[in-house]
Write an enzyme that holds these catalytic residues in place. Structure first.
Site, PDB file in Angstrom:
ATOM      1  CE  LYS A 123      -3.955  -2.106   2.413  1.00 13.17           C
ATOM      2  NZ  LYS A 123      -4.906  -1.943   3.552  1.00 13.17           N
ATOM      3  CE1 TYR A 126      -9.509  -2.576   0.386  1.00 13.53           C
ATOM      4  CE2 TYR A 126      -8.334  -0.759  -0.633  1.00 13.53           C
ATOM      5  CZ  TYR A 126      -8.335  -1.920   0.124  1.00 13.53           C
ATOM      6  OH  TYR A 126      -7.149  -2.423   0.619  1.00 13.53           O
ATOM      7  CG  ASN A 168      -3.722  -2.257   7.049  1.00 13.21           C
ATOM      8  OD1 ASN A 168      -3.539  -1.873   5.901  1.00 13.21           O
ATOM      9  ND2 ASN A 168      -4.792  -2.921   7.428  1.00 13.21           N
ATOM     10  CG  HIS A 181      -5.519  -6.004  -0.211  1.00 13.92           C
ATOM     11  ND1 HIS A 181      -6.751  -5.904   0.388  1.00 13.92           N
ATOM     12  CD2 HIS A 181      -5.656  -6.919  -1.210  1.00 13.92           C
ATOM     13  CE1 HIS A 181      -7.605  -6.713  -0.231  1.00 13.92           C
ATOM     14  NE2 HIS A 181      -6.968  -7.336  -1.213  1.00 13.92           N
ATOM     15  CD  GLU A 216      -9.127  -8.611  -3.565  1.00 11.90           C
ATOM     16  OE1 GLU A 216      -9.966  -8.272  -2.714  1.00 11.90           O
ATOM     17  OE2 GLU A 216      -7.990  -9.030  -3.248  1.00 11.90           O
TER      18      GLU A 216
HETATM   19  P1  GDP Z   1      -8.212  -6.394   5.872  1.00 13.89           P
HETATM   20  O1  GDP Z   1      -8.933  -7.479   5.121  1.00 13.89           O
HETATM   21  O2  GDP Z   1      -7.382  -6.914   7.022  1.00 13.89           O
HETATM   22  O3  GDP Z   1      -7.393  -5.479   4.976  1.00 13.89           O
HETATM   23  O4  GDP Z   1      -9.321  -5.474   6.576  1.00 13.89           O
HETATM   24  P2  GDP Z   1     -10.776  -4.966   6.128  1.00 13.89           P
HETATM   25  O5  GDP Z   1     -11.251  -5.706   4.916  1.00 13.89           O
HETATM   26  O6  GDP Z   1     -11.636  -4.977   7.339  1.00 13.89           O
HETATM   27  O7  GDP Z   1     -10.538  -3.435   5.747  1.00 13.89           O
HETATM   28  C1  GDP Z   1      -9.955  -3.058   4.525  1.00 13.89           C
HETATM   29  C2  GDP Z   1      -8.966  -1.945   4.757  1.00 13.89           C
HETATM   30  O8  GDP Z   1      -9.674  -0.791   5.212  1.00 13.89           O
HETATM   31  C3  GDP Z   1      -7.935  -2.193   5.867  1.00 13.89           C
HETATM   32  O9  GDP Z   1      -6.847  -2.971   5.457  1.00 13.89           O
HETATM   33  C4  GDP Z   1      -7.522  -0.782   6.240  1.00 13.89           C
HETATM   34  O10 GDP Z   1      -6.575  -0.243   5.311  1.00 13.89           O
HETATM   35  C5  GDP Z   1      -8.839  -0.020   6.070  1.00 13.89           C
HETATM   36  N1  GDP Z   1      -9.514   0.138   7.363  1.00 13.89           N
HETATM   37  C6  GDP Z   1     -10.056  -0.822   8.148  1.00 13.89           C
HETATM   38  N2  GDP Z   1     -10.579  -0.279   9.272  1.00 13.89           N
HETATM   39  C7  GDP Z   1     -10.371   1.065   9.174  1.00 13.89           C
HETATM   40  C8  GDP Z   1     -10.682   2.174  10.008  1.00 13.89           C
HETATM   41  O11 GDP Z   1     -11.287   2.036  11.087  1.00 13.89           O
HETATM   42  N3  GDP Z   1     -10.305   3.425   9.544  1.00 13.89           N
HETATM   43  C9  GDP Z   1      -9.673   3.606   8.357  1.00 13.89           C
HETATM   44  N4  GDP Z   1      -9.337   4.859   7.983  1.00 13.89           N
HETATM   45  N5  GDP Z   1      -9.353   2.576   7.555  1.00 13.89           N
HETATM   46  C10 GDP Z   1      -9.688   1.326   7.951  1.00 13.89           C
END
Ligand code: GDP
Length: 140
Positions: free
Chosen positions: A9, A49, A112, A115, A126
């Site tokens: 990322k 997304y 983080n 992805h 994807e």
């Molecule tokens: P992943 O599958 O571990 O990547 O997590 P998710 O599918 O739940 O979320 C997708 C992405 O959204 C995450 O990797 C983060 O970059 C972002 N994200 C998740 N939770 C938050 C949040 O509370 N705030 C913000 N700004 N971004 C978030």
């Protein structure tokens, strides 16, 4: 052999951590099938997304993903999808296990580093989002 999509990322590429993170991925036994540098914009980041568009952080997520370069990488390994999720760790680095990529490199739940596809079905979708069939090379 199963495939998954990783994305290094903007926080990873911008902080020049791409080489170190890719080394961790290779050391864990994943083979690189395809890789490119891209710069997403609000539209393309939003499409990628789209599944999260009802989540409260969607706008921030799209802005973040368009804030600098990304490196999508197609990875191959037995059980690639689940093993890659294990390697990267929990979404929030504060909750990620020791030894995971997010624990070591990520700074917050939003920023983080990497992805990883969450199912083989989504991995196919994807991978097709970023790569044509011709760009997926033979690995052996
Ligand atoms: P992943 O599958 O571990 O990547 O997590 P998710 O599918 O739940 O979320 C997708 C992405 O959204 C995450 O990797 C983060 O970059 C972002 N994200 C998740 N939770 C938050 C949040 O509370 N705030 C913000 N700004 N971004 C978030």
């Amino acid at each position: 052999m199963e495939r998954t999509l990783a994305i290094l990322k903007p926080d990873c590429v911008g902080a020049k951590k791409a080489g170190k993170v890719l080394a961790r991925i290779e050391e864990a036994g994943f083979r690189v099938v395809a890789m490119k540098m891209v710069r997403l914009n609000a539209e393309t980041a939003g499409q990628f997304y789209a599944v999260h568009k009802e989540r409260p952080f969607y706008g921030e997520l799209v802005e973040f993903m368009a804030s600098d370069r990304c490196i999508p990488v197609v990875l191959e390994k037995e059980n690639a999808v689940a093993d890659f999720r294990t390697l990267i760790g929990a979404t929030d680095p504060a909750e990620a296990d020791e030894g995971t990529i997010r624990k070591e490199f990520a700074t917050s739940k939003a920023f983080n580093i990497v992805h990883g596809s969450d199912s083989p079905e989504n991995a196919k979708i994807e991978i097709n989002f970023f790569f044509s069939e011709k760009e997926l090379v033979e690995t052996a």
